[in-house]
Design a protein around this motif. Sequence first.
Motif, mmCIF file in Angstrom:
data_model
loop_
_atom_site.group_PDB
_atom_site.id
_atom_site.type_symbol
_atom_site.label_atom_id
_atom_site.label_comp_id
_atom_site.label_asym_id
_atom_site.label_seq_id
_atom_site.Cartn_x
_atom_site.Cartn_y
_atom_site.Cartn_z
ATOM 1 N N LEU A 61 -45.029 4.192 31.754
ATOM 2 C CA LEU A 61 -44.259 5.206 31.168
ATOM 3 C C LEU A 61 -44.803 5.943 30.138
ATOM 4 C CD1 LEU A 61 -40.392 4.127 31.895
ATOM 5 C CD2 LEU A 61 -42.116 5.724 33.484
ATOM 6 N N THR A 62 -45.797 5.434 29.495
ATOM 7 C CA THR A 62 -46.615 6.198 28.477
ATOM 8 C C THR A 62 -47.675 7.127 28.954
ATOM 9 O OG1 THR A 62 -48.428 4.671 28.216
ATOM 10 C CG2 THR A 62 -46.525 4.366 26.816
ATOM 11 N N LEU A 63 -47.647 7.160 30.426
ATOM 12 C CA LEU A 63 -48.498 8.133 31.158
ATOM 13 C C LEU A 63 -47.853 9.059 31.614
ATOM 14 C CD1 LEU A 63 -50.936 5.285 32.962
ATOM 15 C CD2 LEU A 63 -51.274 6.570 30.691
ATOM 16 N N VAL A 64 -46.510 9.237 31.621
ATOM 17 C CA VAL A 64 -45.809 10.141 32.119
ATOM 18 C C VAL A 64 -44.982 11.287 31.082
ATOM 19 C CG1 VAL A 64 -43.741 10.576 33.609
ATOM 20 C CG2 VAL A 64 -45.060 8.615 34.176
ATOM 21 N N GLN A 65 -45.619 12.435 31.102
ATOM 22 C CA GLN A 65 -44.882 13.332 30.160
ATOM 23 C C GLN A 65 -43.511 13.575 30.332
ATOM 24 O OE1 GLN A 65 -47.004 14.609 27.719
ATOM 25 N NE2 GLN A 65 -48.067 13.093 28.578
ATOM 26 N N ALA A 66 -42.584 13.676 29.317
ATOM 27 C CA ALA A 66 -41.290 13.573 29.432
ATOM 28 C C ALA A 66 -40.781 14.945 30.245
ATOM 29 C CB ALA A 66 -40.568 13.706 28.039
ATOM 30 N N ALA A 67 -41.642 16.106 29.762
ATOM 31 C CA ALA A 67 -41.088 17.259 30.313
ATOM 32 C C ALA A 67 -41.385 17.564 31.816
ATOM 33 C CB ALA A 67 -42.163 18.512 29.492
ATOM 34 N N SER A 68 -42.279 16.583 32.352
ATOM 35 C CA SER A 68 -42.645 17.023 33.802
ATOM 36 C C SER A 68 -42.190 15.683 34.425
ATOM 37 C CB SER A 68 -44.265 16.962 33.964
ATOM 38 O OG SER A 68 -44.906 15.980 33.415
ATOM 39 N N GLY A 69 -41.883 14.622 34.034
ATOM 40 C CA GLY A 69 -41.551 13.256 34.728
ATOM 41 C C GLY A 69 -40.154 13.272 35.183
ATOM 42 N N VAL A 70 -39.093 14.284 34.325
ATOM 43 C CA VAL A 70 -37.623 14.341 34.758
ATOM 44 C C VAL A 70 -37.221 15.677 34.974
ATOM 45 C CG1 VAL A 70 -35.403 13.796 33.873
ATOM 46 C CG2 VAL A 70 -37.209 11.920 33.750
ATOM 47 N N GLU A 71 -36.538 16.217 35.969
ATOM 48 C CA GLU A 71 -35.732 17.316 35.815
ATOM 49 C C GLU A 71 -34.507 17.020 34.936
ATOM 50 O OE1 GLU A 71 -33.775 20.268 39.189
ATOM 51 O OE2 GLU A 71 -35.567 19.217 39.623
ATOM 52 N N TRP A 72 -34.620 17.598 33.820
ATOM 53 C CA TRP A 72 -33.691 17.504 32.603
ATOM 54 C C TRP A 72 -32.503 18.341 33.075
ATOM 55 C CZ3 TRP A 72 -34.205 13.225 29.722
ATOM 56 C CH2 TRP A 72 -35.044 12.672 29.619
ATOM 57 N N ASP A 73 -31.431 17.849 33.023
ATOM 58 C CA ASP A 73 -30.129 18.690 33.275
ATOM 59 C C ASP A 73 -29.868 19.523 31.898
ATOM 60 O OD1 ASP A 73 -27.660 19.939 33.511
ATOM 61 O OD2 ASP A 73 -26.726 18.071 34.532
ATOM 62 N N PRO A 74 -29.956 20.792 31.968
ATOM 63 C CA PRO A 74 -29.656 21.704 30.689
ATOM 64 C C PRO A 74 -28.145 21.709 30.272
ATOM 65 C CG PRO A 74 -29.778 23.155 32.607
ATOM 66 C CD PRO A 74 -30.138 21.740 32.941
ATOM 67 N N ASN A 75 -27.250 20.796 31.080
ATOM 68 C CA ASN A 75 -25.843 20.866 30.549
ATOM 69 C C ASN A 75 -25.637 19.480 29.671
ATOM 70 O OD1 ASN A 75 -24.783 23.261 31.879
ATOM 71 N ND2 ASN A 75 -25.044 22.101 33.736
ATOM 72 N N LEU A 76 -26.753 18.594 29.738
ATOM 73 C CA LEU A 76 -26.558 17.344 29.186
ATOM 74 C C LEU A 76 -27.340 17.406 27.973
ATOM 75 C CD1 LEU A 76 -27.070 14.909 31.883
ATOM 76 C CD2 LEU A 76 -24.766 15.813 31.179
ATOM 77 N N VAL A 77 -28.705 18.086 27.864
ATOM 78 C CA VAL A 77 -29.553 18.130 26.939
ATOM 79 C C VAL A 77 -29.103 18.718 25.548
ATOM 80 C CG1 VAL A 77 -32.013 18.970 26.040
ATOM 81 C CG2 VAL A 77 -31.758 18.449 28.262
ATOM 82 N N GLY A 78 -29.151 17.926 24.570
ATOM 83 C CA GLY A 78 -28.910 18.474 23.371
ATOM 84 C C GLY A 78 -27.067 17.991 22.899
ATOM 85 N N ASN A 79 -26.436 17.676 23.856
ATOM 86 C CA ASN A 79 -25.063 17.482 23.776
ATOM 87 C C ASN A 79 -24.870 15.782 23.825
ATOM 88 O OD1 ASN A 79 -22.095 17.008 23.984
ATOM 89 N ND2 ASN A 79 -22.042 18.663 25.673
ATOM 90 N N ARG A 80 -24.722 15.373 22.464
ATOM 91 C CA ARG A 80 -24.425 13.944 22.091
ATOM 92 C C ARG A 80 -23.518 13.200 23.186
ATOM 93 N NH1 ARG A 80 -27.465 9.743 20.613
ATOM 94 N NH2 ARG A 80 -26.284 8.332 18.933
ATOM 95 N N GLU A 81 -22.366 14.186 23.480
ATOM 96 C CA GLU A 81 -21.400 13.451 24.042
ATOM 97 C C GLU A 81 -21.852 13.121 25.616
ATOM 98 O OE1 GLU A 81 -17.556 15.669 23.882
ATOM 99 O OE2 GLU A 81 -17.769 15.735 21.701
ATOM 100 N N LYS A 82 -22.934 13.776 26.108
ATOM 101 C CA LYS A 82 -23.082 13.608 27.369
ATOM 102 C C LYS A 82 -24.530 12.946 27.469
ATOM 103 C CE LYS A 82 -20.647 17.679 29.125
ATOM 104 N NZ LYS A 82 -20.705 18.878 29.971
ATOM 105 N N SER A 83 -25.363 13.124 26.543
ATOM 106 C CA SER A 83 -26.745 12.303 26.607
ATOM 107 C C SER A 83 -27.182 12.026 25.326
ATOM 108 C CB SER A 83 -27.556 13.138 27.341
ATOM 109 O OG SER A 83 -28.933 12.348 27.517
#
Length: 155
Positions: A61-83
């Motif tokens: 997983l050190t070889l997988v960029q976080a930005a491209s390795g997962v389709e991040w849900d914008p509703n969860l990102v930055g919301n400490r209650e959800k993620s």
Amino acid sequence: MYELGPASDLSLFFDCLKTHVEQAHPDSAWSLLTDRLYRRYIALEDLDPAIALMERARKFLTLVQAASGVEWDPNLVGNREKSWLNPNQATLADVFGEYFESFAKACASAKSFEHDFHFYKPVKTIISDLPGFMRDERKSLTEYDILDGKPFWLR
């Protein structure tokens, strides 16, 4: 016990193990992590192999960029209650760094407990809220062994 965040975060971790590790590198018995740890528990005789596999998974997983390795849900990102995950890390190994550290600590603790008291407390994934914890703590290992479908921590 190590609290790692909401069930959706932990589900994403196991999804990443399946996608970026198990499917990409089918040469090992990844089911120790993607089935045993995900759905059941790690038996004493499987502890050292599981530790080695988790370290290999971290390296992959050190070889997988976080930005491209997962389709991040914008509703969860930055919301400490959800993620609790930070997708702004460089790699997925960085995003899930606490998961790898907590697994290593849990395994070391289980080994120490077995060595000192000759009783093995299996390493397993459980829900950490009090009612869920009490429910899952009362379950026998046999109940975990016969489990099919969703793990208890997702029910």
